[in-house]
Design a protein around this motif. Structure first.
Motif, PDB file in Angstrom:
ATOM      1  N   ILE A  16      51.813  60.448  51.392  1.00 13.48           N
ATOM      2  CA  ILE A  16      51.596  59.082  50.915  1.00 13.48           C
ATOM      3  C   ILE A  16      50.123  58.895  50.558  1.00 13.48           C
ATOM      4  N   VAL A  17      49.887  58.331  49.389  1.00 12.34           N
ATOM      5  CA  VAL A  17      48.536  58.020  48.932  1.00 12.34           C
ATOM      6  C   VAL A  17      48.330  56.508  49.041  1.00 12.34           C
ATOM      7  N   THR A  18      47.191  56.089  49.575  1.00  7.46           N
ATOM      8  CA  THR A  18      46.957  54.659  49.786  1.00  7.46           C
ATOM      9  C   THR A  18      45.641  54.222  49.161  1.00  7.46           C
ATOM     10  N   VAL A  19      45.617  52.962  48.759  1.00 14.26           N
ATOM     11  CA  VAL A  19      44.384  52.264  48.360  1.00 14.26           C
ATOM     12  C   VAL A  19      44.360  50.994  49.199  1.00 14.26           C
ATOM     13  N   GLU A  20      43.406  50.889  50.120  1.00  8.44           N
ATOM     14  CA  GLU A  20      43.442  49.826  51.123  1.00  8.44           C
ATOM     15  C   GLU A  20      42.779  48.533  50.681  1.00  8.44           C
ATOM     16  N   ARG A  21      41.903  48.614  49.688  1.00  4.65           N
ATOM     17  CA  ARG A  21      41.223  47.389  49.236  1.00  4.65           C
ATOM     18  C   ARG A  21      40.717  47.582  47.810  1.00  4.65           C
ATOM     19  N   LEU A  22      40.354  46.470  47.172  1.00  3.81           N
ATOM     20  CA  LEU A  22      39.957  46.526  45.771  1.00  3.81           C
ATOM     21  C   LEU A  22      38.708  47.370  45.556  1.00  3.81           C
ATOM     22  N   GLU A  23      37.792  47.367  46.508  1.00  7.58           N
ATOM     23  CA  GLU A  23      36.580  48.164  46.358  1.00  7.58           C
ATOM     24  C   GLU A  23      36.922  49.649  46.225  1.00  7.58           C
ATOM     25  N   GLN A  24      37.926  50.073  46.964  1.00  7.20           N
ATOM     26  CA  GLN A  24      38.366  51.461  46.859  1.00  7.20           C
ATOM     27  C   GLN A  24      38.995  51.731  45.492  1.00  7.20           C
ATOM     28  N   ALA A  25      39.791  50.746  44.998  1.00 11.67           N
ATOM     29  CA  ALA A  25      40.384  50.892  43.668  1.00 11.67           C
ATOM     30  C   ALA A  25      39.296  50.979  42.601  1.00 11.67           C
ATOM     31  N   ASP A  26      38.251  50.161  42.725  1.00 10.30           N
ATOM     32  CA  ASP A  26      37.151  50.205  41.766  1.00 10.30           C
ATOM     33  C   ASP A  26      36.454  51.560  41.799  1.00 10.30           C
ATOM     34  N   ALA A  27      36.323  52.123  42.991  1.00 13.52           N
ATOM     35  CA  ALA A  27      35.658  53.414  43.117  1.00 13.52           C
ATOM     36  C   ALA A  27      36.487  54.526  42.484  1.00 13.52           C
ATOM     37  N   ILE A  28      37.813  54.406  42.552  1.00 12.85           N
ATOM     38  CA  ILE A  28      38.685  55.399  41.930  1.00 12.85           C
ATOM     39  C   ILE A  28      38.600  55.293  40.418  1.00 12.85           C
ATOM     40  N   ILE A  57      59.202  58.243  43.089  1.00 10.87           N
ATOM     41  CA  ILE A  57      58.014  57.677  43.722  1.00 10.87           C
ATOM     42  C   ILE A  57      58.307  56.228  44.086  1.00 10.87           C
ATOM     43  N   LEU A  58      57.933  55.836  45.305  1.00 13.16           N
ATOM     44  CA  LEU A  58      57.982  54.437  45.726  1.00 13.16           C
ATOM     45  C   LEU A  58      56.567  53.897  45.727  1.00 13.16           C
ATOM     46  N   LEU A  59      56.324  52.859  44.936  1.00 10.77           N
ATOM     47  CA  LEU A  59      55.021  52.205  44.887  1.00 10.77           C
ATOM     48  C   LEU A  59      55.146  50.835  45.529  1.00 10.77           C
ATOM     49  N   CYS A  60      54.312  50.573  46.532  1.00 16.43           N
ATOM     50  CA  CYS A  60      54.283  49.276  47.211  1.00 16.43           C
ATOM     51  C   CYS A  60      52.935  48.608  46.946  1.00 16.43           C
ATOM     52  N   PHE A  61      52.976  47.312  46.638  1.00 21.32           N
ATOM     53  CA  PHE A  61      51.762  46.567  46.308  1.00 21.32           C
ATOM     54  C   PHE A  61      51.600  45.397  47.276  1.00 21.32           C
ATOM     55  N   TYR A  62      50.349  45.115  47.652  1.00 21.50           N
ATOM     56  CA  TYR A  62      50.048  44.086  48.648  1.00 21.50           C
ATOM     57  C   TYR A  62      48.978  43.140  48.105  1.00 21.50           C
ATOM     58  N   ASP A  63      49.076  41.866  48.497  1.00 19.03           N
ATOM     59  CA  ASP A  63      48.108  40.875  48.023  1.00 19.03           C
ATOM     60  C   ASP A  63      46.945  40.687  48.987  1.00 19.03           C
ATOM     61  N   ARG A  64      46.891  41.507  50.036  1.00 14.87           N
ATOM     62  CA  ARG A  64      45.779  41.461  50.984  1.00 14.87           C
ATOM     63  C   ARG A  64      45.344  42.887  51.303  1.00 14.87           C
ATOM     64  N   ASP A  65      44.103  43.024  51.791  1.00 16.64           N
ATOM     65  CA  ASP A  65      43.637  44.336  52.234  1.00 16.64           C
ATOM     66  C   ASP A  65      44.559  44.855  53.337  1.00 16.64           C
ATOM     67  N   GLN A  66      44.752  46.155  53.352  1.00 14.24           N
ATOM     68  CA  GLN A  66      45.661  46.767  54.319  1.00 14.24           C
ATOM     69  C   GLN A  66      44.945  47.873  55.089  1.00 14.24           C
ATOM     70  N   ASP A  67      45.241  47.949  56.385  1.00 14.60           N
ATOM     71  CA  ASP A  67      44.855  49.098  57.189  1.00 14.60           C
ATOM     72  C   ASP A  67      46.133  49.868  57.474  1.00 14.60           C
ATOM     73  N   PHE A  68      46.377  50.910  56.698  1.00 18.55           N
ATOM     74  CA  PHE A  68      47.623  51.660  56.826  1.00 18.55           C
ATOM     75  C   PHE A  68      47.529  52.582  58.047  1.00 18.55           C
ATOM     76  N   ASP A  69      48.023  52.091  59.204  1.00 19.38           N
ATOM     77  CA  ASP A  69      47.975  52.916  60.401  1.00 19.38           C
ATOM     78  C   ASP A  69      49.067  53.984  60.356  1.00 19.38           C
ATOM     79  N   ALA A  70      48.998  54.883  61.328  1.00 17.81           N
ATOM     80  CA  ALA A  70      49.910  56.031  61.339  1.00 17.81           C
ATOM     81  C   ALA A  70      51.368  55.599  61.457  1.00 17.81           C
ATOM     82  N   GLU A  71      51.627  54.562  62.255  1.00 16.04           N
ATOM     83  CA  GLU A  71      53.009  54.131  62.459  1.00 16.04           C
ATOM     84  C   GLU A  71      53.585  53.528  61.166  1.00 16.04           C
TER      85      GLU A  71
END
Length: 483
Positions: free
Chosen positions: A232-244, A274-288
């Motif tokens: 699974i590939v994650t982007v946790e916040r917009l700043e990370q998306a901007d950096a990508i 591929i399953l793509l999930c989108f969120y309207d808030r910053d996420q901390d994708f923990d292991a669980e």
């Protein structure tokens, strides 16, 4: 013993008793203090001094409420003092005392209001108990409860997903069920499923998000990364998306998105989607959370394999394995349906029966493998020449049938001539001295011109007979009849 000796003995006992009570007061296993009715501290014991890191001289004369942490001060002012005033006591009130070193000490407080009597002023006596261990136990119990609830929620989500996936009869239904569970179970504001067959994209299904602008950005690279790694590939916040990539961040901002995850639907034979999930808030994708998403994706991949296998088996049951055209079973089913539709709507229906001329020498002299190549090439030409609504089927051997919806005798004759010319053109798979042509028969039934119905076998038989007329009269021609 004299009276003075007795008095001395009694006085000594009183002093010893006072010393004993003082020692009990100061080294008690709980903090102890007294205050005036308005909360000013008048006495404290040594235990409270040690706990707070403040000496008696510093504590006496200050207000008890000033010892409390901010939240405790608010509670003291709004609830604690009121309860004590009205009922005369307060039991097991949870507060936090701010110690001299800046840490907060969790405590439980029991207080009682002692009225004035015998010349003694009214006061409030308060016992303070260290609640650190109790608070930790409660925290551990709360954590365990939350973990149990989260585990139960995950199990329910996986069970619900399993049931929903099991009911899916095709890829569309499976993708919709996966998106629904992603939005309700993973709390995504939008989700999309990208279906793959090998390295080819076969479809995109989305809900709650406009996926096309996102797929036109650098998210495609992240999708490729998920496919290649199987993780699974994650982007946790917009700043990370901007950096990508700036265009990814811009595309997410336009839809008020802050985070995303990309989970491969990976099975034993590779990634199927591929399953793509989108969120309207910053996420901390923990292991669980990632483990649950991965489990849902794995299960969806297994069901997708089953659905595709069922589709493949159904396709094989109704299609010729060599040419990919419909087989005789599909032809009969489709022709039955077309006859019913033509009779209901009063529109004409034509059947074109095609038999290859010159095919037998190819099979006999060049071999069946080259003969198969000829059949495949002819099938492709017929499919290309047919209309989108026409069914092209391999009837058997070197015979083909085309069912032409809403085609009268004139239209069917034009189509048949187009088929004849397509077959007549030189074939890439044949040496120059070999040639293939087509004898064609056309049978047309127009329910608007005659009242009687027609049967499938009858219409096929008429087209077959017309084809044999073409063969007997010189081959490579079209013969048309009416049913």
């Amino acid at each position: 013993m004299t009276i003075s000796d007795t008095q001395t003995s009694i006085g000594g006992g009183a002093r010893e008793l006072d010393s004993s009570y003082a020692d009990l007061f100061h080294v008690a296993p709980c903090g102890y203090l007294t205050t005036t009715p308005d909360g000013v501290i008048t006495r404290v014991n040594g235990t409270l001094e040690a706990w707070t890191g403040r000496c008696a001289a510093e504590l006496v004369g200050s207000r008890f409420v000033d010892l409390l942490a901010t939240a405790g001060q608010l509670f003291y002012e709004t609830r604690y003092a009121t309860v004590l005033e009205q009922s005369g006591e307060a039991r097991e009130v949870a507060l936090s005392i701010r110690c001299a070193d800046g840490r907060d000490l969790p405590v439980l407080v029991n207080a009682i209001r002692v009225p004035a009597e015998d010349g003694r002023q009214e006061e409030i006596r308060t016992a303070v108990f260290d609640a650190t261990e109790r608070q930790e136990r409660e925290r551990q119990l709360l954590l365990a409860r939350r973990q149990a609830e989260a585990s139960e929620a995950r199990v329910r989500l996986l069970q619900d997903a399993s049931i929903a996936f099991g009911l899916a009869m095709n890829e569309q239904e499976l993708a919709e069920a996966l998106i629904s569970r992603a939005r309700t179970g993973l709390l995504a504001v939008g989700a999309a499923v990208l279906l793959l067959n090998g390295n080819q994209e076969t479809g995109v299904i989305a809900d709650g998000v406009q996926v096309d602008p996102l797929l036109s950005t650098a998210i495609v690279g992240l999708v490729s990364q998920a496919i290649e790694t199987g993780e699974i590939v994650t982007v946790e916040r917009l700043e990370q998306a901007d950096a990508i990539a700036p265009d990814l961040g811009s595309a997410m901002r336009e839809q008020h998105l802050s985070a995303l995850s990309i989970a491969p639907l990976r099975g034993a034979t590779g990634t199927k989607g591929i399953l793509l999930c989108f969120y309207d808030r910053d996420q901390d994708f923990d292991a669980e959370t990632l483990a649950v998403e991965a489990a849902i994706a794995r299960h969806a991949a297994q069901v997708l394999r089953r659905v595709r296998l069922q589709d493949e088996l159904a396709h094989r049951a109704l299609h010729d394995q060599l040419t990919g055209l419909g087989n005789r079973k599909l032809l009969e089913e489709r022709l039955d349906a077309e006859i019913s539709g033509a009779e209901r709507d009063g529109r004409p229906l034509s059947v074109v029966f095609i038999d290859l001329d010159g095919f037998k020498p190819i099979n006999d002299e060049l071999g069946h493998r080259l003969g198969d190549d000829v059949l495949v090439e002819v099938a492709g030409r017929l499919r290309h020449a047919a209309r989108a609504s026409d069914l092209v089927a391999r009837y058997g051997g070197d015979e083909f049938v085309v069912v032409c919806r809403n085609a009268d005798a004139t239209s069917a004759g034009v189509l048949a001539e187009r088929f004849r010319l397509e077959v007549e053109r030189p074939l890439r798979s044949l040496p120059a001295r070999y040639a293939v042509a087509a004898s064609i028969g056309v049978a047309t039934w127009d329910p608007g011109l005659r009242s009687g119905p027609v049967e499938t076998d009858r219409l096929l038989h008429l087209a077959d007979e017309a084809m044999y007329v073409s063969k007997r009269t010189g081959r490579n021609r079209v013969t048309s009849v009416s049913a």
